[in-house]
Design a protein around this motif. Structure first.
Motif, PDB file in Angstrom:
ATOM      1  N   LEU A  88     -14.457  47.378 100.881  1.00 42.36           N
ATOM      2  CA  LEU A  88     -13.813  48.433 100.107  1.00 42.36           C
ATOM      3  C   LEU A  88     -13.820  49.707 100.942  1.00 42.36           C
ATOM      4  O   LEU A  88     -14.891  50.197 101.336  1.00 42.36           O
ATOM      5  N   ALA A  89     -12.623  50.223 101.221  1.00 41.46           N
ATOM      6  CA  ALA A  89     -12.485  51.398 102.079  1.00 41.46           C
ATOM      7  C   ALA A  89     -12.474  52.669 101.232  1.00 41.46           C
ATOM      8  O   ALA A  89     -11.716  52.790 100.271  1.00 41.46           O
ATOM      9  N   CYS A  90     -13.320  53.627 101.619  1.00 40.42           N
ATOM     10  CA  CYS A  90     -13.383  54.905 100.918  1.00 40.42           C
ATOM     11  C   CYS A  90     -12.090  55.690 101.168  1.00 40.42           C
ATOM     12  O   CYS A  90     -11.602  55.745 102.302  1.00 40.42           O
ATOM     13  N   PRO A  91     -11.522  56.314 100.113  1.00 38.87           N
ATOM     14  CA  PRO A  91     -10.271  57.066 100.306  1.00 38.87           C
ATOM     15  C   PRO A  91     -10.463  58.374 101.075  1.00 38.87           C
ATOM     16  O   PRO A  91      -9.485  58.983 101.510  1.00 38.87           O
ATOM     17  N   PHE A  92     -11.718  58.789 101.276  1.00 40.08           N
ATOM     18  CA  PHE A  92     -11.997  60.079 101.911  1.00 40.08           C
ATOM     19  C   PHE A  92     -11.984  59.958 103.439  1.00 40.08           C
ATOM     20  O   PHE A  92     -11.246  60.682 104.123  1.00 40.08           O
ATOM     21  N   TRP A 139     -14.583  54.815 105.377  1.00 39.14           N
ATOM     22  CA  TRP A 139     -15.772  54.008 105.609  1.00 39.14           C
ATOM     23  C   TRP A 139     -15.628  52.715 104.822  1.00 39.14           C
ATOM     24  O   TRP A 139     -15.241  52.722 103.648  1.00 39.14           O
ATOM     25  N   ARG A 140     -15.963  51.580 105.437  1.00 38.51           N
ATOM     26  CA  ARG A 140     -15.751  50.264 104.843  1.00 38.51           C
ATOM     27  C   ARG A 140     -17.071  49.692 104.305  1.00 38.51           C
ATOM     28  O   ARG A 140     -18.010  49.461 105.069  1.00 38.51           O
ATOM     29  N   TRP A 141     -17.104  49.444 103.009  1.00 43.31           N
ATOM     30  CA  TRP A 141     -18.319  48.971 102.349  1.00 43.31           C
ATOM     31  C   TRP A 141     -18.168  47.516 101.929  1.00 43.31           C
ATOM     32  O   TRP A 141     -17.187  47.129 101.306  1.00 43.31           O
ATOM     33  N   GLY A 142     -19.168  46.695 102.266  1.00 47.82           N
ATOM     34  CA  GLY A 142     -19.158  45.290 101.881  1.00 47.82           C
ATOM     35  C   GLY A 142     -19.774  45.083 100.516  1.00 47.82           C
ATOM     36  O   GLY A 142     -20.439  45.970  99.959  1.00 47.82           O
ATOM     37  N   GLN A 169     -18.162  49.007 108.758  1.00 44.82           N
ATOM     38  CA  GLN A 169     -17.522  49.667 109.909  1.00 44.82           C
ATOM     39  C   GLN A 169     -17.022  51.044 109.517  1.00 44.82           C
ATOM     40  O   GLN A 169     -16.759  51.333 108.341  1.00 44.82           O
ATOM     41  N   ILE A 170     -16.923  51.893 110.529  1.00 43.10           N
ATOM     42  CA  ILE A 170     -16.322  53.221 110.403  1.00 43.10           C
ATOM     43  C   ILE A 170     -15.268  53.280 111.505  1.00 43.10           C
ATOM     44  O   ILE A 170     -15.616  53.376 112.704  1.00 43.10           O
TER      45      ILE A 170
END
Length: 384
Positions: A86-90, A93-96, A103-104
C-alpha cells in the motif's frame, strides 16, 4: 426466610454505572463481507478507537494496517495498492501487509524501524475477521470462529447483509443473550422455551417461540403460514454470534443461519451487522429461497431498529434490579468480562460452565392473557 425491614423496602434504588473503559475486547471481530474489500482499493475502517486501512494485495490476501503512515502521517486509506503493498499518497512509501515498509522509491534504503501496526486477519465463509488484543498476543487456535457449512454450499443462498452504526456501548447488545422478556415486548415474538449455557469463550441462548397473533401482519393468500421458530444462538467470543435458526411453516421447515456481529468504533459507538443465509429445498428452490432470505433480512433489520430505539434512550446500568424471570444477567456479564482483562487475570468463574433454564410458565400465562385481551379489544372496536 429473608426478612426485609420497612426502611429497607422503602429505600430508593440508585442506578450505578462506572465510567466506561476505553479498553476494547480481546477477540475476533467481523468487519463485514470480504468481497467488499477485494476491489484493489484501500478501505477506511474506524474501529477500536482508531483509524484502520484494509486492502487486498495481488497475492489475494486481505491486510489491515494502522491508517497513518509512520513517515509523515499521511492517510494510507487515501493511497494506492501497488502489487502487494500500500503506497502512501504523501511520499509513496510502500507498506506491506506485515506492517513493514518494503521500499521508498526515492531512497537508497528503508529505515530499520520503518514498521507500523498490522492486524491479524482471517477470510472465512465470505467474511473478513480481524483479531484485537490489547496485550498484543496472537489468537489461540481454539478461539477461532467455527466455520459455517451453509456459507460455502450451493444449496444455500448467498449472504444478505446489513450494517448500521449505533451510538452506545457494545455491552447493550450482549445483554440480549439472557433477556427473554424483551422478545415479547420489543420484537413481538412469544418465547415458550428459554435457556442459557456459558462455557469458555462461548455464550449460548436456546429459544423456541411463536409469533404474537395480536401483532402479526396479515399474510398474503399465497404465503406460507408461520407457526413458530427454534433458535440456538452462540456468541463465539465478545462480538460474533451464529444463530442456527429454524422457521416452522405449515408443511415444512426453513433452515437458516443468522449472523449478529459488531465491532466497536470507540467506547460509545459501534458498527452493528447482520447476515442471513437460507437453505434451498423443494419447497423453496432457487429464486424463492433467495427472496425468502431477503424477506427474513428485512425482518431481522426491523428487529435491530427496535433494539436501537431502546438503546438510544435507556441509561447504562451496572446494578440492574432483577425479578425471578429476568434471566442470568450478572452471570452473563461475568462471562463477558473475560475479554476485557489480561489473560493472566481471567478468573475461573468467568469461563466455568454455567447453565440456566428459565421457567417460562408464569410469563407464558401472562402473555397469553394479554394477547387474548388485545385481540378481543380489537374485535370489539371493529364491530362497534
Amino acid at each position: 426466610m429473608i426478612h426485609v425491614t420497612a426502611a429497607e423496602s422503602d429505600a430508593i434504588r440508585v442506578i450505578e454505572a462506572e465510567e466506561i473503559s476505553t479498553r476494547f475486547a480481546r477477540g475476533w471481530h467481523c468487519l463485514g463481507l470480504s468481497d467488499g474489500f477485494k476491489d484493489g482499493k484501500p478501505h477506511t475502517i474506524n474501529a477500536f478507537g482508531q483509524k484502520l486501512v484494509v486492502f487486498q494485495g495481488e497475492d489475494g490476501k486481505i491486510n489491515v494496517l494502522d491508517a497513518y503512515c509512520r513517515h509523515m502521517g499521511g492517510d494510507l486509506s487515501q493511497g494506492t495498492v501497488k502489487g502487494n503493498e500500500l503506497a502512501c499518497p504523501f511520499h509513496d512509501w510502500r507498506w506491506g501487509g506485515d506492517g513493514r515498509c518494503k521500499q521508498i522509491p526515492y531512497s537508497r534504503r528503508v529505515p530499520l524501524r520503518a514498521r507500523t501496526a498490522a492486524w491479524q486477519t482471517a477470510d472465512q465463509d465470505g467474511m473478513l475477521f480481524v483479531w484485537n488484543d490489547p496485550e498484543g498476543n496472537p489468537p489461540p487456535p481454539e478461539v477461532m470462529v467455527p466455520k459455517i457449512p451453509g456459507a460455502t454450499r450451493d444449496d444455500w443462498t448467498d449472504w444478505v447483509w446489513n450494517k448500521t452504526v449505533v451510538h452506545t456501548n457494545v455491552r447493550e447488545v450482549i445483554d440480549n443473550v439472557v433477556d427473554m422478556a424483551h422478545f415479547f415486548y420489543i420484537h413481538h415474538s412469544f418465547p415458550t422455551f428459554f435457556k442459557n449455557v456459558f462455557e469458555g469463550h462461548v455464550a449460548t441462548q436456546v429459544m423456541n417461540g411463536k409469533s404474537r397473533p395480536d401483532t402479526a401482519r396479515p399474510a398474503s393468500s399465497n404465503a406460507p403460514v408461520l407457526t413458530g421458530n427454534s433458535s440456538v444462538a452462540s456468541y463465539y467470543g465478545p462480538s460474533f454470534m451464529i444463530d442456527d435458526l429454524t422457521y416452522h411453516y405449515e408443511g415444512f421447515d426453513l433452515e437458516s443461519v443468522l449472523i449478529n456481529c459488531h465491532y466497536p468504533i470507540d467506547e460509545n459507538s459501534f458498527v452493528l451487522m447482520s447476515g442471513i443465509i437460507a437453505q434451498r429445498s423443494d419447497k423453496l428452490p432457487g429464486d424463492a429461497a433467495d427472496q425468502m432470505a431477503k424477506t427474513m433480512s428485512k425482518f431481522i433489520l426491523s428487529g435491530f431498529d427496535q433494539d436501537v430505539e431502546i438503546w438510544k434512550h435507556k441509561a447504562r446500568i451496572d446494578n440492574p434490579l432483577l425479578c425471578e424471570e429476568d434471566g442470568p444477567v450478572y452471570q452473563l456479564r461475568r462471562w463477558y468480562e473475560q475479554f476485557y482483562v489480561d489473560v493472566a487475570d481471567i478468573d475461573p468463574e468467568m469461563t466455568a460452565r454455567f447453565e440456566h433454564e428459565l421457567d417460562t410458565t408464569r410469563p407464558v400465562e401472562s402473555w397469553q392473557r394479554e394477547v387474548e385481551e388485545n385481540i378481543a379489544r380489537r374485535e370489539k372496536a371493529a364491530s362497534s
